[in-house]
Structure formats: C-alpha cells, structure tokens
Design an enzyme around this catalytic site. Structure first.
Site, PDB file in Angstrom:
ATOM      1  N   THR A   1       0.864  -1.191   0.000  1.00 44.37           N
ATOM      2  CA  THR A   1       0.000   0.000   0.000  1.00 44.37           C
ATOM      3  C   THR A   1       0.898   1.238   0.000  1.00 44.37           C
ATOM      4  O   THR A   1       1.315   1.699  -1.050  1.00 44.37           O
ATOM      5  CB  THR A   1      -0.981  -0.002   1.190  1.00 44.37           C
TER       6      THR A   1
ATOM      7  N   THR B   1      -9.799   8.765   2.609  1.00 43.86           N
ATOM      8  CA  THR B   1     -10.761   8.223   3.578  1.00 43.86           C
ATOM      9  C   THR B   1     -11.995   7.719   2.845  1.00 43.86           C
ATOM     10  O   THR B   1     -12.191   8.004   1.680  1.00 43.86           O
ATOM     11  CB  THR B   1     -11.183   9.297   4.594  1.00 43.86           C
TER      12      THR B   1
ATOM     13  N   THR C   1      -1.109  -1.662   7.785  1.00 46.44           N
ATOM     14  CA  THR C   1      -1.468  -3.028   8.042  1.00 46.44           C
ATOM     15  C   THR C   1      -0.218  -3.865   7.816  1.00 46.44           C
ATOM     16  O   THR C   1       0.485  -3.669   6.852  1.00 46.44           O
ATOM     17  CB  THR C   1      -2.563  -3.500   7.117  1.00 46.44           C
TER      18      THR C   1
ATOM     19  N   LYS D   1       4.324  -6.986   3.869  1.00 46.38           N
ATOM     20  CA  LYS D   1       4.050  -5.589   3.559  1.00 46.38           C
ATOM     21  C   LYS D   1       3.745  -4.875   4.865  1.00 46.38           C
ATOM     22  O   LYS D   1       3.244  -5.464   5.825  1.00 46.38           O
ATOM     23  CB  LYS D   1       2.895  -5.443   2.570  1.00 46.38           C
TER      24      LYS D   1
END
Length: 397
Positions: free
Chosen positions: A147, A397, A184, A173
């Site tokens: 990401t 968002t 994450t 990741k």
C-alpha cells in the site's frame, strides 16, 4: 543456514502471481500464492477488537482443517468495518479462488489491505481472478500486496536436514499503522518441510513474539494484521518433531526470515529516514527486556530526537521508565551506537563530533543494560518525520 536469492515461490511445490485488477489506479493490487498440495498451516492475527472480514474467514478456515493450499490477497481496499456485506465479499473471494484452482474453499486463505470502510467491488475482484494464473510472476506477488510501502520485502533461506534441503521464503508488507500484537502488517511464509500444523503453530507463536510483535512505526494496530505460514512437505524430509534438533534448526530459519522482514517493515515506516534498533540486556526476564525495548522505540519523543539527530538520552530513559515492568533506575547503562551516554544512571561526557557521526547514520543502535539478570530483548522502529504527517494527512478516507 544459507541466505539465497529467490521469492515466495522458491520452496518446492509453490507458485505465485501478482497483477493489476483495478483496486488501485495503476499499481499491482491482486495476487495469490498456491501450493501443489494442501499444506499444513499456522497463523496469528490482529489483537485489535475490530477484526476485518477476511481475517475472520481465514482464521475459521484454519481452525477447521489446519490445511491451506492457496492465499489470495488484494491491496487498496481493506474490507474492514463493512458489516455483513464484507463477510459475504470475503467468502466470495474465497469461493472464486477455490473454483479457479478446483480445491476446497476452506483451503483458501484471504487477506485484504487498504482503506477501511469501503465495500469490495465485485467486478474488479472477478476481473482479477480472470487474469490470475497458477504459475505466474512470483516476484509480482510481493508488489501486489503493498500500500504505502516504498519497496517490496522478501527473504529466502535454505538449510540441510540430513540429506534433504529445506527451503523457506517470506514476503511482507507494512509501512504505517504498525504496532502489531500478534499497518497493516501482512506476512506470508512458505516452506517445503514436513512439519505438522500443531508444531508449526507453536514455532510461529514463539518467533512472532520476538519479531513482528517487537516492531512499531506509529503505535497503531491494524484491523487486518495477519501472519500465515504454509509448509507443504514436498521436500519429503523426516517429519520435524517438536523439541528435536531439527525443530531448533527450523525455528532458526523462521527466526531469521521473520527478523529480516520485521526490520524491513520498520525501516520502511511511512516517511522514515532511519531504522532504530533498541537492545535491552541484563533483565531478569526476556519479556521485561522486550517490553522496555518496545517502549523506547515506540516513544514519539525518541523518534523525533532520532530524526533530528539529537542524542537525547533523557528521552530514552524516560521511555524505559514508563514501560509496564520494574527495574532499578539507579543501575542503568545507555549506549548510543558504541558510545556510553549513561553509566549506572550517571551522565557520561562524550565526544560530540563522534556521536554526531553515529546519529547521522541510516541505522541507529541504542543499548540499555539493566544489570539485573541475564535476559535480553530487542525492538525495531523508525524515526518520526514531517513526511509521516504529510503522508497520513493526504491518505484517502
């Protein structure tokens, strides 16, 4: 143990692929890892009370059979906080993979990473599956799970077990929202060793405690953190039994890979310019040493001091002091790199030019000696820069 070049498909019987499905505008965002045969599996998952739908499904699947033959991952959408629809979408993701590979659905693990609260677009998911191939570009899988990461994170090792060579590979990741207790943070490990699911789970649990659970970028624990290990037995080595010499060798392989991946995640923290490694020794218990190390590396004031190349040992001792464990504050030594700055809790004069050279490096080592026992622990993190705020202020968002 040998460190070798390779990818997540280097162990016998594994393949992988990664591609652009459309979850992101241009970058690779969809991929899978596939084993020729059902593999024994172990997993650890986020301790966040808000658990994403893919994690729930994968955890339940593992508990049913202890087997896994494929892991399918998308990046860009986390499928978290999406209610019943999210659960249906995760199940559909599992079903589509199982149908394409002609395997049992519970043998498929699913993982997602990205923006929380967005529903999985089925048209994009189906497009991804239409293009995935079993023996694709395994290097692209490492790219497809990213990401805000700036680079891929892969590690491969092998080791001799009698006359057999066992290979283990890991990919991960993570760049922000990193404070796992197992952003994450996703990690997938493949291996061709013959080892039971129960023994594999114990090894993973032990090693996670001293690796992934010891990294922190920003103190946030994601809803999607997951570490999975698949071992398919394709090497045909004698089964690795718990507490045997082979088990110790296997755990050392796992420890090397997971330490390497953990440090890579910390080094790649959002906006980071420096890796911080904190070592605490002389503790009565290893758990106490790890707790203090993580408290220091997680301190925003320590992080900003490192970014500013300021050897502010006061922030280090303060962060150690609020760790939830006891130590004698009057017996502490602190070293920054090779230079002592505090001995038995008394300040030490140091050469400013020498310590400035250490502070300007890309990797900063901090050591604390508690002089209370023989146990030690480590933690890893990164500095806190202007860019971290910028990256997260602009994140969608």
């Amino acid at each position: 143990m040998n460190i070798i070049k390779g990818n997540i498909a280097s162990p016998l019987g594994f393949s992988a692929d990664g591609l652009h499905a459309g979850f992101k505008k241009k970058k690779l965002d969809f991929g899978w890892i596939v084993s020729e045969v059902p593999a024994n599996v172990a997993g650890v998952f986020t301790t966040n009370k808000v658990i994403a739908a893919p994690l729930k499904l994968t955890k339940n699947s593992i508990e049913k059979s202890g087997k896994m033959q494929a892991i399918v991952v998308n990046s860009g959408i986390a499928n978290s906080c999406t209610g019943k629809q999210g659960e249906k979408d995760a199940f559909k993701m599992q079903q589509l993979a199982a149908n394409k590979l002609q395997i049992q659905p519970e043998y498929v693990g699913v993982a997602s990473t990205g923006v929380i609260g967005k529903v999985m677009p089925m048209s994009i998911l189906k497009n991804g599956f239409s293009k995935l191939v079993k023996n694709g570009n395994a290097d692209d899988f490492a790219k497809a799970i990213l990401t805000t990461d700036t680079h891929t994170k892969t590690c491969v090792v092998n080791e001799e077990f009698g006359s057999d060579t066992v290979t283990m590979a890991g990919v991960a990741k993570g760049s922000g929202m990193i404070h796992p207790n197992l952003a994450t943070m996703l990690a997938f490990i493949t291996c061709d060793a013959n080892i039971s699911s129960q023994t594999l789970q114990q090894a993973l649990k032990d090693v996670v405690e001293v690796t992934f659970n010891q990294i922190t970028v920003d103190g946030d624990t994601s809803t999607n953190d997951m570490v999975l290990v698949m071992s398919n037995g394709c090497t045909n080595n004698n089964e690795i039994k718990k507490d045997s010499e082979d088990y110790y060798k296997f755990k050392q392989m796992l420890l090397y890979i997971m330490t390497d991946l953990a440090k890579s995640i910390a080094r790649d923290g959002e906006g980071a310019s420096k890796l911080i490694e904190v070592t605490v020794k002389g503790a009565k218990e290893s758990s106490a040493a790890r707790m203090i190390a993580k408290s220091v590396v997680g301190s925003s004031l320590v992080k900003t001091a490192i970014f500013g190349e300021d050897p502010n040992w006061g922030r280090i001792i303060a962060a150690a002091g609020y760790a939830k464990t006891y130590f004698d504050i009057n017996q502490v030594d602190i070293f920054i790199g090779r230079i002592p700055v505090l001995i038995r809790s008394s300040p030490v004069k140091y050469d400013k030019e020498e310590i400035q050279e250490i502070m300007s490096a890309e990797e900063i080592s901090i050591q604390l000696d508690l002089h209370q026992g023989n146990c030690e622990g480590q933690a890893w993190g990164c500095d806190l820069s202007y860019d971290y705020v910028k990256i997260n202020a602009l994140y969608t968002t």
